[in-house]
Design an enzyme around this catalytic site. Sequence first.
Site, PDB file in Angstrom:
ATOM      1  N   HIS A 162       0.824  -1.207   0.000  1.00 51.17           N
ATOM      2  CA  HIS A 162       0.000   0.000   0.000  1.00 51.17           C
ATOM      3  C   HIS A 162       0.861   1.262   0.000  1.00 51.17           C
ATOM      4  O   HIS A 162       0.374   2.355   0.293  1.00 51.17           O
ATOM      5  CB  HIS A 162      -0.963   0.007   1.191  1.00 51.17           C
ATOM      6  N   ASN A 206      -4.662 -11.838  15.337  1.00 50.89           N
ATOM      7  CA  ASN A 206      -5.487 -10.637  15.182  1.00 50.89           C
ATOM      8  C   ASN A 206      -6.473 -10.590  16.341  1.00 50.89           C
ATOM      9  O   ASN A 206      -6.939 -11.632  16.808  1.00 50.89           O
ATOM     10  CB  ASN A 206      -6.246 -10.672  13.843  1.00 50.89           C
TER      11      ASN A 206
END
Length: 247
Positions: free
Chosen positions: A120, A219
């Site tokens: 990104h 996570n």
Amino acid sequence: MSDIEKLAHFIDASQNIVFFTGAGISTESGIPDFRSPGGLWEKNRPIDFSEFIASEDARREAWRRKFNMERVMKGAEPNIGHKVIGELYSAGKVNAVVTQNIDGLHQLGGVADEDVIEIHGNGTYAKCLECHKKMSLDAVKKIFAVNETLPTCSQCGGIVKTATISFGQAMPEEEMRRAEMEAIESDLFIVAGSSLVVFPAANIPVIAAQHGAKLVIINREETPLDPYAELTINSEIGETLSGVTKM
């Protein structure tokens, strides 16, 4: 055997580990998760790439937001999660880090720049959209400070933008190709702090699993790819990885 013990065993048995990191690892360094409820993107509509190109007003707003956020980003330092990944890299266990983050903290945490694959982009510098000449944020800030003057490339006169991938902007082909190759060649693929809902990036862990790598997901919340994983740990990344180093 606890989850941390299982992860330690996987790491010990692996020769080619690839980490895939998202916003969750950087929130532990004080960088906000823009996508979370109450985050920046809920308060401010993201500026689409086509709008950035077409509108000077949109470009000015993008630079205003960037410099407002820079106060937070500049104070951020690698946390224990970044440092453990850096230690595993230095020990020859980690071959590459694929990251959705734009903060450069993996490099500061000990991973060589060439082995951090930023799918990104990177928010620590700017570059020309035409000739790709790099420009420091300090240089852009000096120009922008004078009546919000928009920066242009000193080499070709092109539009200057942070070196990040915006909404509506094409993913970087070379970085995506490298990320997929590292996934294919890995024997252990560890996701750390990604919700795995942003595509095509979220396909990369699937590629790793399909080519025989053990997939581990660390996570705080469940992810859509949990069924592909051999191990899921819903906990803090720093706490989990520092626990592994104590095994």
